[in-house]
Design an enzyme around this catalytic site. Sequence first.
Site, short mmCIF file in Angstrom:
data_model
loop_
_atom_site.label_atom_id
_atom_site.label_comp_id
_atom_site.label_asym_id
_atom_site.label_seq_id
_atom_site.Cartn_x
_atom_site.Cartn_y
_atom_site.Cartn_z
N GLN A 326 10.74 11.43 43.97
CA GLN A 326 11.82 10.50 43.66
C GLN A 326 12.45 10.77 42.31
OE1 GLN A 326 8.81 7.16 43.59
NE2 GLN A 326 10.28 6.31 42.15
N CYS A 332 11.47 4.52 45.13
CA CYS A 332 10.22 4.68 45.89
C CYS A 332 10.32 4.05 47.28
CB CYS A 332 9.07 4.03 45.13
SG CYS A 332 9.34 2.29 44.78
N HIS A 475 5.47 -0.79 43.77
CA HIS A 475 5.66 0.60 44.17
C HIS A 475 5.46 0.73 45.68
CE1 HIS A 475 6.07 4.82 43.70
NE2 HIS A 475 4.81 5.12 43.95
#
Length: 531
Positions: A326, A332, A475
């Site tokens: 990324q 993400c 995340h």
Amino acid sequence: MNKFILLLSLVTLSCVLAIPQLPTDQQYYMKGSFNIPYFNIVEPIELIYDSVNNRQYISYYNGMDITINFYNQDNTYNVGPVKYDMVCTTTPGNGSLVNVLPTEPSSWVYNGTSTVNGVSVYGYSQKVTEYGRTGFYNFFVDENGVPVQFYMDGVDYVFGSHPDVYVLNFDVYSTDISSYESLFTVPTICNDAQEAPAQENEFSGIFSIADNLKTKEEKASKLFNEYKAEYNKEYSSQDEHDERFINFKSARKTIAVHNAKKSSYKLGMNHYADLSNKEFNTLIKPKVARPLVNGAEYIHDDESTTAIPSTVDWRIQGCVTPVKDQGVCGSCWTFGSTGSLEGTNCVTNGELVSLSEQQLVDCAILTGSQGCGGGFASSAFEYIMQAPNGIATEDSYPYLMQNGLCQDRNNTPSGVTITGYVNVTSGSEAALVNAIATAGPVAIAIDASVDDFRYYISGVYNNPACQNGLDDLDHEVLAIGYGTYQGQDYFLVKNSWSTNWGQNGYVFMARNDNNLCGVATSPNYPIPTKN
Ligand SMILES: *[C@@H]1O[C@H](CO)[C@@H](O)[C@H](O)[C@H]1NC(C)=O
Ligand SMILES: *[C@@H]1O[C@H](CO)[C@@H](O)[C@H](O)[C@H]1NC(C)=O
Ligand SMILES: *[C@@H]1O[C@H](CO)[C@@H](O)[C@H](O)[C@H]1NC(C)=O
């Protein structure tokens, strides 16, 4: 004899004098590119740094995203893509200019000559080691001290993320900024600009790495000493002390993050701050049943998982694309989403197609995500359901590491379409295991904020400081399997931080450990259209 020594020292002296110093210019123009070789990212960048007048110009991708900071006038303009259009916003106030030259030249050590981009260069280096992982930072200048390249191979403190290789090339460099003055002309699109909150610039603080780290750790250590004195803490060993220090730092972060958010309550330090999450949960918190997240869909949630295999790894079936990267973008959630669709599509239709994260970055704003500013897998799947041609292939809509204009009306070749998606029962690791075994790889959100996660290399990650509340998840990753390693149950998880991180880009996350890090708090997967 004396003469000879004199001659020798003169020669040496002239060599030393010939080594160019690192630049410390207060005004400069640069044009070049920011590169992530791992994922083939070449991001053109053009920048004016003008600390004399306290203003700055930065353009990415040749004008696709322009920021002009007039801190001398307490104003900033940003022109960038939002959905299908370019939009200008303004942000009042002062800030810090982004300097892409070393801010503390004295902390860089001269490290010899070499050739970079066909130019003979002089290298300066910094080496930083934390959690046993060493990062190298090199800054190269030509014989006149003109910057040629910044090369980072190591832990990415700069962007607060993961180990990787980042390269900043200087193709044009000039200390005479007068010929670039026109770049400071406010674009006409900004005549009716709306006010917007300030954005973090991706290059802020790029070169003050070592200094930052040192002062950060020193400050934390000092505060921990005060904390120990205030609460009469004594630890039985150095190991326990170190463990408690980590918990303390994590608590400080939790408190600071929470208090920075708008909330009806505030948090503060207390005598529990040096306990791990696990200790706290078993010692202090009463056990309560976890309520289901609103709208979550029930799938088999029985604890007896006899009908499914004890180990799954979808790579063996060829249903997982290579690890992606990324880079410097909070995207993400797009990688978790594409990964899950790549996998479930492979399981359903027997074909592995790499899918476009960039389309989700650019377009899932339509369903509530915010591109590089963050988002959710559920929003990605909702967007793909309504997109004219579903989601495009990686090749036809490649990754830019930057918000772009949404291209879904431009006849992008369709990659995969979906008919719906499933939210797996929140908090149930058994349900997650079932989903992985029966549907394929599942997008999961985790708490990746505990410092050592970014230095993970191997083993089953089970730091008890990890949190599992919905608000703790920061995340998105991809659970592609599960199993047991040396008696410890794990989920096999694909990350989007390149193969430079973790176990070739993967991490084993603890399983059946009270939903550690929230692995099972918010999992979901899409239902691909059957071919
Ligand atoms: C605000 O502007 C002043 C004067 O231009 C400058 O000296 C100061 O460092 C700026 N503050 C921040 C936070 O950048
Ligand atoms: C400088 O140091 C790095 C490690 O940081 C090393 O890889 C490199 O070869 C050294 N030499 C030069 C000339 O940069
Ligand atoms: C899945 O969960 C999200 C977040 O709670 C919610 O917005 C969405 O409506 C849910 N979708 C389904 C299909 O249950």
